[in-house]
Design a protein around this motif. Sequence first.
Motif, PDB file in Angstrom:
ATOM      1  N   ALA A   1       0.835  -1.213   0.000  1.00 43.44           N
ATOM      2  CA  ALA A   1       0.000   0.000   0.000  1.00 43.44           C
ATOM      3  C   ALA A   1       0.865   1.256   0.000  1.00 43.44           C
ATOM      4  O   ALA A   1       0.597   2.208  -0.753  1.00 43.44           O
ATOM      5  CB  ALA A   1      -0.919  -0.001   1.216  1.00 43.44           C
TER       6      ALA A   1
ATOM      7  N   ILE B   1       2.419   1.806  -3.408  1.00 49.35           N
ATOM      8  CA  ILE B   1       1.469   2.406  -4.352  1.00 49.35           C
ATOM      9  C   ILE B   1       1.316   3.894  -4.082  1.00 49.35           C
ATOM     10  O   ILE B   1       1.266   4.712  -5.013  1.00 49.35           O
ATOM     11  CB  ILE B   1       0.105   1.689  -4.252  1.00 49.35           C
ATOM     12  CG1 ILE B   1       0.236   0.243  -4.739  1.00 49.35           C
ATOM     13  CG2 ILE B   1      -0.953   2.437  -5.064  1.00 49.35           C
ATOM     14  CD1 ILE B   1      -0.986  -0.598  -4.467  1.00 49.35           C
TER      15      ILE B   1
ATOM     16  N   MET C   1      -4.637   0.090  -3.607  1.00 46.38           N
ATOM     17  CA  MET C   1      -4.114   0.525  -2.310  1.00 46.38           C
ATOM     18  C   MET C   1      -5.155   0.289  -1.210  1.00 46.38           C
ATOM     19  O   MET C   1      -4.803  -0.142  -0.103  1.00 46.38           O
ATOM     20  CB  MET C   1      -3.726   2.009  -2.368  1.00 46.38           C
ATOM     21  CG  MET C   1      -3.196   2.571  -1.059  1.00 46.38           C
ATOM     22  SD  MET C   1      -2.459   4.224  -1.246  1.00 46.38           S
ATOM     23  CE  MET C   1      -3.886   5.184  -1.789  1.00 46.38           C
TER      24      MET C   1
ATOM     25  N   ALA D   1      -6.906   4.763   2.914  1.00 53.73           N
ATOM     26  CA  ALA D   1      -6.540   4.831   1.503  1.00 53.73           C
ATOM     27  C   ALA D   1      -7.186   6.032   0.827  1.00 53.73           C
ATOM     28  O   ALA D   1      -6.587   6.660  -0.056  1.00 53.73           O
ATOM     29  CB  ALA D   1      -6.936   3.544   0.785  1.00 53.73           C
TER      30      ALA D   1
END
Length: 395
Positions: free
Chosen positions: A190, A193, A218, A232
């Motif tokens: 995550a 990204i 993500m 996110a």
Amino acid sequence: MIDKFTDVFKRFFESEKIAGLFLLFCTIISLIIANSSVGASYIHFMHRTINLSFVGVALNLSIEQWVNDGLMAIFFLMVGLEVKRELLIGELASFSSAILPVAAAIGGMIVPSLIHFAFNHGTPTQSGFAIPMATDIAFALGILSLAGNKVPTAVKVFLAALAIIDDIGAVLVIAFFYTSTISFIHLGAALGIFLLLLVFNKLQIKRLFLYIIPGIVMWYCLLKSGVHATIAGVLLGFAIPFNTRGRNISYKLQHALHKPVTFIIVPIFALVNTAIPLPGGSIANTLSGANALGIIFGLFIGKVSGIFLFPYLLTKTGKASLQEGITWRSLLGLGFLGGIGFTMSMFISNLAFNDEQTIITSKLSILIASALSAITGLLIFNINAYAAKRKDVQA
């Protein structure tokens, strides 16, 4: 630029005013249904599992989880976009304009959390310390609108800025305090990204789908990591480019999201999360527990104390001064409106506890404290308006 920002805020305030009232309507409907003959079926429906599969990835989540982890990620995306805009061109763009809202927000987070902690230290409900620290911007601005047109724009902007800073604090608390087990592989993916999206931003890539698609991945990685997936949305909001010189994809996305989030996603969240069956016995007994008292006193007393006290100390020490259009009485009214927790407070309740009854008690406490705060804040602004009207007549 100032006139443009004022126009943008006026449109924002008008929509939030209607949204707050619509949110109130959805909450009342949800409470009525939950306590009717179909209440048990309604609540059971929210816990039904929906299985989705895409390119070999399967997700089995209940309707409640899809709303709280999925739809609310879009809500948090808009929060991220709004925060970024405020930091670049809004009320938080300069130190002089930001210092008092920031101080008020910090005070409005610290004092309620300490009150809840004082009631619940060393008990299983200690983890709910962050529940009373949040302010619901839609509800707060909606209630403020009921005070009429006499409320200065500076007061409305101050409340919006305070609530936005509150959201930042709530997001940080969720990220650091409500994450139990972490999958570092998914968390690393995550963050990778997110770094990629920042590179896209730096390269001035302006194709929105090149942010949205990695953003969805993500979200999935954070969902699997143990860190709450809604984070996110905030990260994606910060990664999307924002051009202060004119319209851009960040502005366009925020504009596109505002009505769906305000009038669809947040009301659905309310319908799902305020389906609270009222206790069969005495409500007073239910609300006499340490957790309930911590939430009620935190929102109703702690919020106004922190929001008023921190700016007061700053002005008395000469570090800042009240902006034109804001008085100490209006700041007191804002402090009570800051005690309208609702969306974020409900959200944190779901994260803080696993016991269903404790969650229900927490949400009921939030509703009661928010109602008390709204009524008191509105009363103060109406008294202010009446005093100002008498002053004009006498003059």
